[in-house]
Design an enzyme around this catalytic site. Sequence first.
Site, PDB file in Angstrom:
ATOM      1  N   CYS A 155      -7.844  -5.505  -5.724  1.00  0.00           N
ATOM      2  CA  CYS A 155      -6.465  -5.051  -5.904  1.00  0.00           C
ATOM      3  C   CYS A 155      -5.780  -5.341  -4.584  1.00  0.00           C
ATOM      4  O   CYS A 155      -5.855  -6.480  -4.119  1.00  0.00           O
ATOM      5  CB  CYS A 155      -6.427  -3.571  -6.315  1.00  0.00           C
ATOM      6  SG  CYS A 155      -7.605  -2.517  -5.442  1.00  0.00           S
ATOM      7  N   SER A 156      -5.166  -4.351  -3.948  1.00  0.00           N
ATOM      8  CA  SER A 156      -4.581  -4.608  -2.644  1.00  0.00           C
ATOM      9  C   SER A 156      -5.590  -4.258  -1.549  1.00  0.00           C
ATOM     10  O   SER A 156      -5.981  -5.101  -0.752  1.00  0.00           O
ATOM     11  CB  SER A 156      -3.295  -3.798  -2.473  1.00  0.00           C
ATOM     12  OG  SER A 156      -2.690  -4.098  -1.239  1.00  0.00           O
ATOM     13  N   ALA A 157      -6.041  -3.004  -1.555  1.00  0.00           N
ATOM     14  CA  ALA A 157      -7.051  -2.591  -0.580  1.00  0.00           C
ATOM     15  C   ALA A 157      -8.465  -2.830  -1.123  1.00  0.00           C
ATOM     16  O   ALA A 157      -9.432  -2.900  -0.371  1.00  0.00           O
ATOM     17  CB  ALA A 157      -6.868  -1.124  -0.223  1.00  0.00           C
ATOM     18  N   GLY A 158      -8.586  -2.885  -2.442  1.00  0.00           N
ATOM     19  CA  GLY A 158      -9.901  -3.106  -3.043  1.00  0.00           C
ATOM     20  C   GLY A 158     -10.721  -1.839  -3.184  1.00  0.00           C
ATOM     21  O   GLY A 158     -11.947  -1.886  -3.209  1.00  0.00           O
TER      22      GLY A 158
HETATM   23  N1  PTR Z   1      -3.558   2.306   4.441  1.00  0.00           N
HETATM   24  C1  PTR Z   1      -3.308   1.668   3.198  1.00  0.00           C
HETATM   25  C2  PTR Z   1      -2.098   2.298   2.577  1.00  0.00           C
HETATM   26  O1  PTR Z   1      -2.166   3.457   2.142  1.00  0.00           O
HETATM   27  O2  PTR Z   1      -1.069   1.630   2.539  1.00  0.00           O
HETATM   28  C3  PTR Z   1      -4.520   1.612   2.364  1.00  0.00           C
HETATM   29  C4  PTR Z   1      -4.494   1.453   0.870  1.00  0.00           C
HETATM   30  C5  PTR Z   1      -3.623   0.628   0.187  1.00  0.00           C
HETATM   31  C6  PTR Z   1      -5.435   2.126   0.125  1.00  0.00           C
HETATM   32  C7  PTR Z   1      -3.683   0.475  -1.197  1.00  0.00           C
HETATM   33  C8  PTR Z   1      -5.518   2.006  -1.240  1.00  0.00           C
HETATM   34  C9  PTR Z   1      -4.644   1.169  -1.901  1.00  0.00           C
HETATM   35  O3  PTR Z   1      -4.747   1.021  -3.253  1.00  0.00           O
HETATM   36  P1  PTR Z   1      -5.667  -0.092  -3.969  1.00  0.00           P
HETATM   37  O4  PTR Z   1      -7.071   0.004  -3.400  1.00  0.00           O
HETATM   38  O5  PTR Z   1      -5.614   0.313  -5.399  1.00  0.00           O
HETATM   39  O6  PTR Z   1      -5.047  -1.402  -3.727  1.00  0.00           O
END
Ligand code: PTR
Length: 295
Positions: free
Chosen positions: A225-228
């Site tokens: 996804c974005s962070a995975g």
């Molecule tokens: N520090 C980041 C933030 O909160 O912007 C980390 C983060 C981003 C964590 C996206 C999870 C996120 O969601 P996913 O894992 O679904 O992409």
Amino acid sequence: PLELAAHLGRLQRVGIHQDYEELRREQPPGTFHHSQAVYNQDRNRYGDVLCLDQTRVKLKPRRNQRSDYINASFMDGYKHKHAYIGTQGPLERTYADFWRMVWEQNVLVVVMTTRTEEGSRRKCGQYWPLEDGGQEVYGLIAVVNQRVDRHPHYNHTTLGLHNTETCEQRQVSHFQFLSWPDYGVPSSAVSLIDFLSAVKQQQQTLRGLGHWSGPPLGPPMVVHCSAGIGRTGTFCALDICLAQLQDVGSLNVHQTVKRMRTQRAFSIQTPEQYYFCHTAILEHAQRHGLLPANH
Ligand code: PTR
Ligand code: PTR
């Protein structure tokens, strides 16, 4: 199924937040040295989303390559070791690493559960040629977009890969789910489960056709996804729980997520995502007559 009902009952009693907090409180059982190394910092999309040394995917050593690091972790599936590679949305400077990993791990299917932009924020790089017929070279690997099949909630893109060093060719299916904001849950469980079925069916088809000669369950599926961690974890947990439900008629979401977090740290980011795993399975079980009607 009855266990699921019992589990949902328990959730209503102790509360979803508390159940999820229990999972969150557990310390990841390992170290993050490679993710934290100074020379790898610019390979992490988010400074606070690190991957465990013990389960990280290592790029094969190459001359002139100073690091084998990519923010990606092996995750087990249901009775399937290394069923997935959970990873962050590629950054422009890691596109070449991403495609190398796909090649080296013999990946057949890439699952993307984010859009490249949400709101006006960049969530993931455009790491594949978007248009039908488009072609890009990412380091060692040239990628051609061979066709795009559009469905209401997802796109299925067929990508041709060409290893410019060995001149081998392969095909990879890219599935992008379109209606899932980060920290949120999909607007409909049915659409996500339909997506999951399409992904699995394609993995099976390609495994039967292709160059894969490893263990029968096949190479890992890349999920990002974005962070995975949030949406990736939710997607994989759902896959594991549904497979278990189908195999033995029971499942354990808590245990599944707990184990997953020991492999891809911080998997599942919100109580809503955790709760969604339960309700999506319940909805699926009801649709397929796997549960008594009164649940
Ligand atoms: N520090 C980041 C933030 O909160 O912007 C980390 C983060 C981003 C964590 C996206 C999870 C996120 O969601 P996913 O894992 O679904 O992409
Ligand atoms: N930016 C993300 C967040 O704040 O949600 C990243 C993140 C969150 C990373 C939590 C690790 C976290 O640890 P845990 O899920 O174990 O609380």
